[in-house]
Design a protein around this motif. Structure first.
Motif, PDB file in Angstrom:
ATOM      1  N   THR A 200       3.292 -19.778  -8.308  1.00  0.00           N
ATOM      2  CA  THR A 200       2.891 -18.517  -8.421  1.00  0.00           C
ATOM      3  C   THR A 200       3.361 -17.480  -7.454  1.00  0.00           C
ATOM      4  OG1 THR A 200       0.989 -19.100  -7.242  1.00  0.00           O
ATOM      5  CG2 THR A 200       0.747 -18.851  -9.700  1.00  0.00           C
ATOM      6  N   LEU A 201       4.714 -17.372  -7.260  1.00  0.00           N
ATOM      7  CA  LEU A 201       5.359 -16.316  -5.977  1.00  0.00           C
ATOM      8  C   LEU A 201       5.205 -15.077  -6.858  1.00  0.00           C
ATOM      9  CD1 LEU A 201       8.179 -18.766  -5.427  1.00  0.00           C
ATOM     10  CD2 LEU A 201       6.352 -18.156  -3.854  1.00  0.00           C
ATOM     11  N   PHE A 202       5.298 -14.174  -5.976  1.00  0.00           N
ATOM     12  CA  PHE A 202       5.234 -12.954  -6.416  1.00  0.00           C
ATOM     13  C   PHE A 202       6.523 -12.488  -6.813  1.00  0.00           C
ATOM     14  CE2 PHE A 202       1.724 -12.984  -3.474  1.00  0.00           C
ATOM     15  CZ  PHE A 202       0.769 -12.735  -4.259  1.00  0.00           C
ATOM     16  N   PRO A 203       6.855 -12.116  -8.001  1.00  0.00           N
ATOM     17  CA  PRO A 203       8.351 -12.201  -8.673  1.00  0.00           C
ATOM     18  C   PRO A 203       9.030 -10.953  -8.212  1.00  0.00           C
ATOM     19  CG  PRO A 203       6.617 -11.756 -10.348  1.00  0.00           C
ATOM     20  CD  PRO A 203       5.802 -12.182  -9.144  1.00  0.00           C
ATOM     21  N   TRP A 204       8.296  -9.892  -7.728  1.00  0.00           N
ATOM     22  CA  TRP A 204       9.242  -8.744  -7.245  1.00  0.00           C
ATOM     23  C   TRP A 204       9.406  -8.871  -6.013  1.00  0.00           C
ATOM     24  CZ3 TRP A 204       3.989  -8.912  -8.529  1.00  0.00           C
ATOM     25  CH2 TRP A 204       2.959  -8.668  -7.592  1.00  0.00           C
ATOM     26  N   LEU A 205       9.167  -9.810  -5.114  1.00  0.00           N
ATOM     27  CA  LEU A 205       9.310  -9.913  -3.577  1.00  0.00           C
ATOM     28  C   LEU A 205      10.578 -11.055  -3.389  1.00  0.00           C
ATOM     29  CD1 LEU A 205       5.744  -9.768  -1.876  1.00  0.00           C
ATOM     30  CD2 LEU A 205       7.361  -7.981  -2.275  1.00  0.00           C
ATOM     31  N   SER A 206      11.042 -10.697  -2.490  1.00  0.00           N
ATOM     32  CA  SER A 206      11.976 -11.962  -1.958  1.00  0.00           C
ATOM     33  C   SER A 206      11.188 -13.102  -1.572  1.00  0.00           C
ATOM     34  CB  SER A 206      12.900 -11.423  -0.799  1.00  0.00           C
ATOM     35  OG  SER A 206      11.979 -11.385   0.378  1.00  0.00           O
ATOM     36  N   LEU A 207      11.895 -14.132  -1.165  1.00  0.00           N
ATOM     37  CA  LEU A 207      11.217 -15.433  -0.925  1.00  0.00           C
ATOM     38  C   LEU A 207      10.754 -15.165   0.416  1.00  0.00           C
ATOM     39  CD1 LEU A 207      10.940 -18.468  -0.962  1.00  0.00           C
ATOM     40  CD2 LEU A 207      13.100 -19.034  -0.023  1.00  0.00           C
ATOM     41  N   ARG A 208      11.319 -14.561   1.362  1.00  0.00           N
ATOM     42  CA  ARG A 208      11.083 -14.231   2.647  1.00  0.00           C
ATOM     43  C   ARG A 208       9.521 -13.488   2.618  1.00  0.00           C
ATOM     44  NH1 ARG A 208      11.247 -13.795   8.108  1.00  0.00           N
ATOM     45  NH2 ARG A 208      12.955 -15.463   8.181  1.00  0.00           N
ATOM     46  N   ALA A 209       9.760 -12.374   1.749  1.00  0.00           N
ATOM     47  CA  ALA A 209       8.442 -11.409   1.668  1.00  0.00           C
ATOM     48  C   ALA A 209       7.476 -12.267   0.903  1.00  0.00           C
ATOM     49  CB  ALA A 209       8.871 -10.240   0.932  1.00  0.00           C
ATOM     50  N   ASN A 210       7.454 -13.112   0.286  1.00  0.00           N
ATOM     51  CA  ASN A 210       6.554 -13.896  -0.310  1.00  0.00           C
ATOM     52  C   ASN A 210       5.762 -14.753   0.581  1.00  0.00           C
ATOM     53  OD1 ASN A 210       5.829 -14.418  -3.309  1.00  0.00           O
ATOM     54  ND2 ASN A 210       7.990 -13.925  -3.668  1.00  0.00           N
ATOM     55  N   LEU A 211       6.693 -15.533   1.365  1.00  0.00           N
ATOM     56  CA  LEU A 211       6.179 -16.152   2.673  1.00  0.00           C
ATOM     57  C   LEU A 211       5.162 -15.451   3.703  1.00  0.00           C
ATOM     58  CD1 LEU A 211       7.524 -18.444   1.147  1.00  0.00           C
ATOM     59  CD2 LEU A 211       8.332 -19.157   3.296  1.00  0.00           C
ATOM     60  N   GLU A 212       5.900 -14.223   3.786  1.00  0.00           N
ATOM     61  CA  GLU A 212       5.205 -13.361   4.828  1.00  0.00           C
ATOM     62  C   GLU A 212       3.863 -12.852   4.472  1.00  0.00           C
ATOM     63  OE1 GLU A 212       7.968 -10.482   6.253  1.00  0.00           O
ATOM     64  OE2 GLU A 212       9.017 -12.209   7.518  1.00  0.00           O
ATOM     65  N   TRP A 213       3.716 -12.757   3.237  1.00  0.00           N
ATOM     66  CA  TRP A 213       2.468 -12.254   2.639  1.00  0.00           C
ATOM     67  C   TRP A 213       1.206 -12.536   3.356  1.00  0.00           C
ATOM     68  CZ3 TRP A 213       1.997  -9.368  -2.684  1.00  0.00           C
ATOM     69  CH2 TRP A 213       0.711  -8.930  -2.737  1.00  0.00           C
ATOM     70  N   GLY A 214       0.970 -13.935   3.260  1.00  0.00           N
ATOM     71  CA  GLY A 214      -0.348 -14.211   4.023  1.00  0.00           C
ATOM     72  C   GLY A 214      -0.585 -13.762   5.233  1.00  0.00           C
ATOM     73  N   PRO A 215       0.422 -14.186   6.288  1.00  0.00           N
ATOM     74  CA  PRO A 215       0.534 -13.859   7.679  1.00  0.00           C
ATOM     75  C   PRO A 215       0.130 -12.458   7.758  1.00  0.00           C
ATOM     76  CG  PRO A 215       1.889 -15.507   7.418  1.00  0.00           C
ATOM     77  CD  PRO A 215       1.612 -15.014   5.929  1.00  0.00           C
ATOM     78  N   ARG A 216       0.764 -11.528   6.961  1.00  0.00           N
ATOM     79  CA  ARG A 216       0.787 -10.079   7.158  1.00  0.00           C
ATOM     80  C   ARG A 216      -0.478  -9.670   6.702  1.00  0.00           C
ATOM     81  NH1 ARG A 216       5.117  -8.136   9.342  1.00  0.00           N
ATOM     82  NH2 ARG A 216       6.962  -9.011   8.560  1.00  0.00           N
ATOM     83  N   ALA A 217      -0.917 -10.251   5.554  1.00  0.00           N
ATOM     84  CA  ALA A 217      -2.549  -9.915   5.099  1.00  0.00           C
ATOM     85  C   ALA A 217      -3.591 -10.206   6.220  1.00  0.00           C
ATOM     86  CB  ALA A 217      -2.708 -10.730   3.874  1.00  0.00           C
ATOM     87  N   LEU A 218      -3.367 -10.968   6.947  1.00  0.00           N
ATOM     88  CA  LEU A 218      -4.418 -11.442   8.076  1.00  0.00           C
ATOM     89  C   LEU A 218      -4.231 -10.784   9.484  1.00  0.00           C
ATOM     90  CD1 LEU A 218      -4.997 -15.313   7.148  1.00  0.00           C
ATOM     91  CD2 LEU A 218      -6.091 -13.506   6.520  1.00  0.00           C
ATOM     92  N   GLY A 219      -2.839 -10.102   9.230  1.00  0.00           N
ATOM     93  CA  GLY A 219      -2.455  -9.319  10.507  1.00  0.00           C
ATOM     94  C   GLY A 219      -2.031 -10.091  11.711  1.00  0.00           C
ATOM     95  N   ASN A 220      -1.299 -11.380  11.197  1.00  0.00           N
ATOM     96  CA  ASN A 220      -0.810 -12.341  12.099  1.00  0.00           C
ATOM     97  C   ASN A 220       0.344 -11.477  12.875  1.00  0.00           C
ATOM     98  OD1 ASN A 220       0.645 -14.290  13.498  1.00  0.00           O
ATOM     99  ND2 ASN A 220       0.105 -15.926  12.064  1.00  0.00           N
ATOM    100  N   PRO A 221       0.506 -11.157  14.123  1.00  0.00           N
ATOM    101  CA  PRO A 221       1.698 -10.490  14.731  1.00  0.00           C
ATOM    102  C   PRO A 221       2.929 -11.603  14.434  1.00  0.00           C
ATOM    103  CG  PRO A 221       0.223 -11.220  16.413  1.00  0.00           C
ATOM    104  CD  PRO A 221      -0.299 -11.592  15.183  1.00  0.00           C
ATOM    105  N   ARG A 222       2.721 -12.647  14.546  1.00  0.00           N
ATOM    106  CA  ARG A 222       3.960 -13.621  14.160  1.00  0.00           C
ATOM    107  C   ARG A 222       4.223 -14.054  13.222  1.00  0.00           C
ATOM    108  NH1 ARG A 222       3.176 -18.441  15.848  1.00  0.00           N
ATOM    109  NH2 ARG A 222       5.305 -18.957  16.348  1.00  0.00           N
TER     110      ARG A 222
END
Lengths: 274, 293
Positions: free
Chosen positions: A111-133
């Protein structure tokens, strides 16, 4: 199936196979997951009768059951996507009341987000949680999943096996203490599945993520699990628990191990006779 | 359609068989240049036939003026020096820019309002079962009211002129936008939403971060339909007593039985409608490329 039968089966299985595994992590602290007396139904359909399940830190528990027994429902309840009718689920001592990045679930057919690149898919979680890394975490995960050169591609440009690895990497980016897998490799061909299983064994061992793996595939359960939990037909209850202390690291050679072969035959017979 | 099929099957070009075909297509497509060539050639043949019929007198110019007359009128419409405006008269000669500006302006304003009202309304209907149950029956009932039937009430509410015209075009544009947005939002796979929540996405961010992008291919289809239907409503909007706009020009031409001018108006409608759709496709293309088969 009655409680006593379940216990008989358990004793029997442990005797046939081996003494309960002495995992290095055993007793390392409170369980990551503790489900007690969980029941769940839809209208008049009773799906889960009385589930007790506990997962220790770093432990991989394989939940095996016949098709349609409610394995996926169990996982949705553990993930907090559905509330249980009775009983309670605790993760790290906190009662589960909704979905959380602490116990993500990955299902068959990624269930990847089909409109996002692989990298943006993987970054979704850390960004949603405000992870600066976020970016660094994802770099590391792309390497660990062998997807290093593919970050700019869209999900549909990846193969089925790559997508499934990416879906697991996507939720691991938040470093959850518990991972819930629902037939993660069910949609893949046999060779790809075995490669994925070997990859997952290595990944989970390295990261020490406690895992509940739901499957109807006996071989997969025995290959990946440190402990096997077998469910009855619907309404599902635990009928048997078997410690799996097959030699590590496990992989394609494990499939030829005489103990594995014997165990597989025993468990398969019980699943089929159940 | 039948013509193309025959040509593909007789193996006009052996390389055609090697062209990639979609597994689900029931009919093979012609190669790019051949499609374009046939698409241009067929109208040319039609116009030649029309010219011949007019020249031989088979086709009376009371029914259909000759193509050359229409072309002359088209040139007059665009380039003839315009005369000083006479109050109450809708000009034709040299008035193309004036009428096109009025019609396109009406279209753009009404359509923009329809997008800003229709998108949130559609999202709400797609996301909320309560809102959907309450509003959808009413909405679908009024959707089947023809656009011309909105004209009388619009005239009462907004009076003669711009306000009425904008209201009619707004009504014409909005329903496909609402229906497509509601439908494609309601069809967003639950797994995507579950995954987003398990990754830590806040509840209030789900509409913007998951539902909207996942529904976008369907929404774009609705936006395109709305744009085209809005353009076809422009002529209805221009029945509201204005003397500016392509519709106003065509009704004035009908009063003096100038068929050539009416055909110039129709052709202008077709060209601008097509251009608008192409422009919208081009603008939205990068947003939905991920969903290409």
């Amino acid at each position: 199936m009655s409680e006593s039968t379940a216990q008989d089966l358990t004793a029997d299985a442990t005797a046939t196979v081996a003494a309960p595994a002495a995992r290095p992590v055993e007793g390392a602290g409170a369980p990551v997951l503790a489900a007690t007396g969980v029941a769940k139904g839809y209208g008049s359909l009773e799906v889960l009768a009385d589930i007790h399940l506990s997962v220790a830190p770093h432990e991989v528990v394989a939940v095996l059951g016949p098709s349609g027994c409610g394995k996926s429902t169990l996982l949705r309840v553990l993930a907090g996507l559905e509330p249980p009718d009775r009983g309670r689920v605790e993760v790290d001592g906190q009662v589960v009341r909704g979905p959380s990045p602490d116990r993500p679930m990955v299902v068959q057919g990624a269930t990847l987000f089909p409109w996002l690149s692989l990298r943006a898919n993987l970054e979704w979680g850390p960004r949603a949680l405000g992870n600066p890394r976020a970016a660094a975490v994802v770099d590391e995960l792309l390497d660990a999943t062998g997807l290093g050169g593919y970050g700019a591609l869209l999900p549909r440009q990846l193969s089925g096996g790559m997508r499934q690895r990416a879906a697991i990497a996507q939720v691991l980016a938040n470093q959850p203490p518990l991972l819930l897998l629902d037939e993660p490799f069910g949609a893949l061909d046999a060779q790809t599945r075995l490669r994925m299983q070997e990859w997952l064994i290595g990944l989970l061992a390295e990261r020490g993520t406690a895992t509940v793996l739901v499957t109807h595939d006996v071989e997969e359960a025995l290959l990946l699990g440190h402990r096997l939990v077998r469910l009855s037909h619907r309404p599902a209850a635990v009928v048997e628990e078997v410690a799996l202390d097959l030699p590590t690291p496990r992989g394609r050679t494990t499939l030829a191990d005489p103990r594995f072969v014997e165990l597989k035959a025993t468990v398969l017979a019980r699943v089929l006779d159940a | 359609m039948a013509l193309r099929q025959v040509e593909g099957e007789t193996g006009f070009d052996p390389g055609d068989d090697l062209a990639p075909t979609s597994a689900t297509a029931t009919r093979r497509r012609l190669s790019g240049w051949r499609r374009v060539a046939i698409g241009v050639a067929f109208p040319v043949v039609l116009v030649m036939a029309w010219s011949t019929l007019s020249a031989t007198g088979v086709l009376s110019d009371q029914l259909l003026p000759a193509p050359v007359e229409v072309l002359k009128s088209g040139r007059d419409f665009i380039v003839a020096p315009s005369r000083p405006p006479v109050p109450g008269v809708t000009p034709f000669r040299g008035a193309a820019a004036r009428h096109i500006r009025a019609s396109v302006g009406l279209w753009a304003v009404a359509y923009t309002i329809a997008v800003f009202v229709g998108l949130p309304l559609g999202l709400g209907l797609g996301l909320s079962r309560w809102m959907s149950a309450a509003v959808e029956p009413l909405f679908h009932a009024f959707r089947s009211v023809p656009i011309t039937a909105w004209l009388p009430i619009s005239l009462v509410w907004f009076g003669l002129g711009g306000g009425s015209a904008r209201f009619v075009v707004f009504i014409g544009s909005i329903s496909p936008i609402v229906v497509a947005t509601a439908d494609s939002t309601a069809r967003v796979p639950r797994q995507l939403v579950d995954t987003a929540r398990m990754l830590g996405t806040r509840q209030r961010d789900l509409a913007r971060r998951v539902y909207l992008p996942a529904a976008l291919p369907g929404i774009v289809t609705g936006l395109r339909l709305g744009l085209t239907l809005g353009w076809t409503s422009v002529i209805v909007g221009e029945l509201t007593g204005t003397n500016r706009g392509l519709g106003a020009m065509m009704f004035a031409a009908r009063e003096v039985s100038r068929l050539d001018q009416i055909i110039v108006g129709m052709t202008t409608f077709a060209i601008i409608g097509l251009a608008g759709d192409l422009l919208l496709r081009k603008v939205t293309r990068p947003l939905v490329r991920w969903a290409d088969a």
